[in-house]
Design a protein around this motif. Structure first.
Motif: not given
Length: 165
Positions: A103-104, A149-153
């Motif tokens: 999810g990244l 590395l981003n998750r949910d903005e």
């Protein structure tokens, strides 16, 4: 000792006008070269690393908090340079237990060490969960590899390392 060409000619006198002409010409050339060098220097590199040092100072507390939160995750993120037919950078992200992170959304770029205008954003594809590969052609030289590395903005991991391609 005289030659036939110089035999009938008297030496040319140095007058005030001649000295003035040489003086103005000399400093005119110096001024023109300096003007050219300053113009090239200013147009090639502005010297500004951050747009606003004040705003960067205000965000320092947030950066420190994000670094502590990142350290608390105990993630392992590795980057490897692939050579051969399809050169690229392969990024592998694992959690504290060694499991692939899912999810990244990666944001990877090659940042030029001295000129932000020459930065190269890298397009990546996900090979498997937690494993990404760049598909953008990479220029040779010395670069800073910036991995986000981003998750949910929200950026949950960020690193910066110097590499030579």
């Amino acid at each position: 000792m005289s030659t036939k060409a110089n035999a009938g000619r008297s030496p040319r006198p140095i007058t005030g006008r001649t000295v003035l002409l040489y003086f103005v010409s000399f400093f005119g050339v110096i001024f023109a070269v300096n003007f050219y060098m300053v113009r090239v220097a200013v147009s090639s590199f502005s010297g500004v690393e951050t747009e606003s040092a004040y705003k960067a100072g205000l965000s320092f507390k947030n950066d420190v908090a994000a670094a502590h939160a990142q350290d608390a995750l105990h993630w392992t993120v590795e980057a490897a340079l692939q050579h051969g037919d399809a050169p690229g950078i392969v990024i592998t992200a694992r959690d504290a237990e060694g499991q692939a992170l899912m999810g990244l959304l990666p944001e990877i770029r090659l940042a030029h060490p001295t000129d932000k205008r020459r930065d190269v954003p890298l397009e990546v594809v996900e090979l498997s969960p937690g494993r990404f590969r760049s598909v953008t052609p990479m220029p040779e030289g010395q670069w800073d590899l910036v991995i986000g590395l981003n998750r949910d903005e929200e950026t949950v991991f960020r690193s910066k390392s110097r590499i030579v391609l």
